[in-house]
Design an enzyme around this catalytic site. Structure first.
Site, PDB file in Angstrom:
ATOM      1  N   TYR A   1      -4.974  -2.651  16.358  1.00 34.20           N
ATOM      2  CA  TYR A   1      -4.176  -3.448  15.429  1.00 34.20           C
ATOM      3  C   TYR A   1      -3.738  -4.773  16.090  1.00 34.20           C
ATOM      4  O   TYR A   1      -3.838  -5.842  15.477  1.00 34.20           O
ATOM      5  CB  TYR A   1      -2.964  -2.602  15.039  1.00 34.20           C
TER       6      TYR A   1
ATOM      7  N   LYS B   1      -4.748  -8.467  14.782  1.00 36.80           N
ATOM      8  CA  LYS B   1      -3.691  -9.379  14.342  1.00 36.80           C
ATOM      9  C   LYS B   1      -3.723 -10.679  15.128  1.00 36.80           C
ATOM     10  O   LYS B   1      -3.499 -11.759  14.587  1.00 36.80           O
ATOM     11  CB  LYS B   1      -2.324  -8.707  14.473  1.00 36.80           C
TER      12      LYS B   1
HETATM   13  P1  NAI Z   1       1.684  -1.421   2.931  1.00 36.40           P
HETATM   14  O1  NAI Z   1       0.931  -0.262   3.471  1.00 36.40           O
HETATM   15  O2  NAI Z   1       2.883  -1.168   2.063  1.00 36.40           O
HETATM   16  O3  NAI Z   1       0.719  -2.393   2.118  1.00 36.40           O
HETATM   17  C1  NAI Z   1      -0.590  -2.637   2.486  1.00 36.40           C
HETATM   18  C2  NAI Z   1      -1.447  -2.594   1.235  1.00 36.40           C
HETATM   19  O4  NAI Z   1      -2.788  -2.949   1.591  1.00 36.40           O
HETATM   20  C3  NAI Z   1      -1.499  -1.214   0.589  1.00 36.40           C
HETATM   21  O5  NAI Z   1      -1.103  -1.286  -0.761  1.00 36.40           O
HETATM   22  C4  NAI Z   1      -2.959  -0.794   0.740  1.00 36.40           C
HETATM   23  O6  NAI Z   1      -3.449  -0.029  -0.361  1.00 36.40           O
HETATM   24  C5  NAI Z   1      -3.653  -2.140   0.822  1.00 36.40           C
HETATM   25  N1  NAI Z   1      -4.957  -2.056   1.492  1.00 36.40           N
HETATM   26  C6  NAI Z   1      -5.271  -1.357   2.598  1.00 36.40           C
HETATM   27  N2  NAI Z   1      -6.561  -1.519   2.903  1.00 36.40           N
HETATM   28  C7  NAI Z   1      -7.079  -2.353   1.973  1.00 36.40           C
HETATM   29  C8  NAI Z   1      -8.368  -2.914   1.760  1.00 36.40           C
HETATM   30  N3  NAI Z   1      -9.381  -2.622   2.577  1.00 36.40           N
HETATM   31  N4  NAI Z   1      -8.548  -3.748   0.715  1.00 36.40           N
HETATM   32  C9  NAI Z   1      -7.533  -4.036  -0.135  1.00 36.40           C
HETATM   33  N5  NAI Z   1      -6.297  -3.512   0.009  1.00 36.40           N
HETATM   34  C10 NAI Z   1      -6.066  -2.698   1.055  1.00 36.40           C
HETATM   35  O7  NAI Z   1       2.104  -2.297   4.208  1.00 36.40           O
HETATM   36  P2  NAI Z   1       3.009  -3.608   4.384  1.00 36.40           P
HETATM   37  O8  NAI Z   1       4.046  -3.282   5.365  1.00 36.40           O
HETATM   38  O9  NAI Z   1       3.394  -4.190   3.098  1.00 36.40           O
HETATM   39  O10 NAI Z   1       1.967  -4.559   5.141  1.00 36.40           O
HETATM   40  C11 NAI Z   1       1.443  -5.755   4.625  1.00 36.40           C
HETATM   41  C12 NAI Z   1       0.858  -6.553   5.766  1.00 36.40           C
HETATM   42  O11 NAI Z   1       1.879  -6.927   6.690  1.00 36.40           O
HETATM   43  C13 NAI Z   1      -0.190  -5.804   6.590  1.00 36.40           C
HETATM   44  O12 NAI Z   1      -1.227  -6.691   6.956  1.00 36.40           O
HETATM   45  C14 NAI Z   1       0.576  -5.377   7.808  1.00 36.40           C
HETATM   46  O13 NAI Z   1      -0.262  -5.162   8.907  1.00 36.40           O
HETATM   47  C15 NAI Z   1       1.493  -6.566   7.991  1.00 36.40           C
HETATM   48  N6  NAI Z   1       2.661  -6.279   8.779  1.00 36.40           N
HETATM   49  C16 NAI Z   1       3.660  -5.515   8.286  1.00 36.40           C
HETATM   50  C17 NAI Z   1       4.762  -5.262   9.069  1.00 36.40           C
HETATM   51  C18 NAI Z   1       5.928  -4.486   8.560  1.00 36.40           C
HETATM   52  O14 NAI Z   1       6.944  -4.443   9.273  1.00 36.40           O
HETATM   53  N7  NAI Z   1       5.857  -3.920   7.367  1.00 36.40           N
HETATM   54  C19 NAI Z   1       4.844  -5.729  10.468  1.00 36.40           C
HETATM   55  C20 NAI Z   1       3.785  -6.604  10.851  1.00 36.40           C
HETATM   56  C21 NAI Z   1       2.720  -6.841  10.033  1.00 36.40           C
END
Ligand code: NAI
Length: 300
Positions: A165, A169
């Protein structure tokens, strides 16, 4: 002055839950037509379900906004093209892409399998390429575009057990650095956020009291501003979480020049170590060519 996106089309990947959902809702509230992409997978990337994207589209439509769902995976070229085609078919343009879809496969490095490595790189890094590439061409023709990449403190600073990851990133920062230069002439601005927010991705990582304070809605305003016409900055990285916003950067310090003795030895490096590692005058550079200014005295 209110920031508005009337007439603009925003594509948000992974917008079925967490952070992406809040972006989609806010873009729609501010007048944008929104493509809500979500594969509907579980946190580790397995499975698929159209209901996540559909629910967000419903919510937007109920509020009087315009949105269309797309269920493709960002991780394939075909998927990326379909996502952008969905925007073109429904709304005829693409102005904003927020690369947000993401998954986790955490393991310590000694236990990391090839599959765990590959799938995380595929969704975060390949996904950013697959979706951004077709959109970039359209933005170039339009002479306007805003692109967001979603990095993480895990990549920028380090996190135990997330070698896949963290690599993915941090690679997005490299992608941004190239695209900020390739897009500049066409008014395509590219920025990167490193959010911290309560979502299913962090629910078992963060202590409950902290989790509750890190509303994803606190990250959304930064994304809105970075995607607005009012924002003129490009190639920047931002920390954001719980109401904290700060620029972070890869910086270059002037260091020291060792010369004049013909050969430079390991002992010379050791002797100058405190100067080589001193970051006190570090500043961000615009491109690789800027490093030559530091070497200039040696290149005469
Ligand atoms: P989340 O798990 O709630 O949302 C991620 C969404 O991406 C999910 O709805 C999932 O179905 C969708 N997804 C996964 N693989 C996919 C694909 N191949 N094609 C299309 N959609 C896909 O997670 P969150 O926390 O909202 O994360 C959003 C972004 O922020 C991610 O890139 C995550 O790595 C990044 N992030 C989040 C952090 C946090 O504290 N929540 C910290 C650092 C980065």
């Amino acid at each position: 002055m209110a920031i508005r996106f009337d007439g603009k089309v925003a594509v948000i990947t992974g917008a079925g839950s967490g952070l992406g959902r809040t972006y989609a809702l806010e873009f729609a509230k501010r007048g944008a037509m929104v493509v809500v992409n979500d594969l509907g997978s579980s946190r580790d990337g397995s499975g698929a379900n159209s209901s996540a994207a559909d629910a967000v589209v419903e919510e937007i439509k109920k509020g009087g906004g315009k949105a269309v769902a797309n269920y493709d995976s960002v991780a394939t070229v075909q998927g990326g093209e379909n996502i952008i085609k969905t925007a073109m078919d429904a709304f005829g343009r693409v102005d904003i892409v927020v690369n947000n879809a993401g998954i986790l496969r955490d393991k310590t490095f000694v236990k990391m399998t090839e599959d765990e490595w590959d799938i995380v790189l595929a969704v975060h890094l390949r996904g950013a390429f697959c979706v951004t590439a077709p959109a970039f061409k359209i933005m170039r023709e339009q002479g306007w575009g805003r692109i967001i990449f979603t990095a993480s403190g895990a990549g920028l600073y380090g996190n135990f057990g997330q070698s896949n990851y963290a690599s993915a990133k941090m690679a997005l920062v490299g992608l941004m650095n190239a695209l900020k230069l390739e897009g500049a002439k066409y008014n395509i601005l590219v920025n990167t956020i490193a959010p911290v927010a309560a979502s299913r991705m962090t629910e078992d990582v963060l202590p409950k009291e902290i989790f509750e304070k890190l509303k994803p809605e606190y990250v959304t305003p930064l994304v809105m501003y970075l995607c607005s016409d009012e924002c003129k900055d490009t190639g920047m990285i931002f920390n954001c979480g719980g109401g904290w916003y700060s620029r972070t950067a890869i910086m270059c310090a002037s260091g020291t020049i060792i010369q004049g003795k013909g050969e430079i030895t390991a002992e010379d490096i050791m002797a100058q170590w405190s100067k080589i590692t001193d970051l006190s005058d570090a500043k961000p550079l615009n491109n690789i060519g800027d490093t030559f200014a530091y070497m200039a005295p040696l290149l005469k």
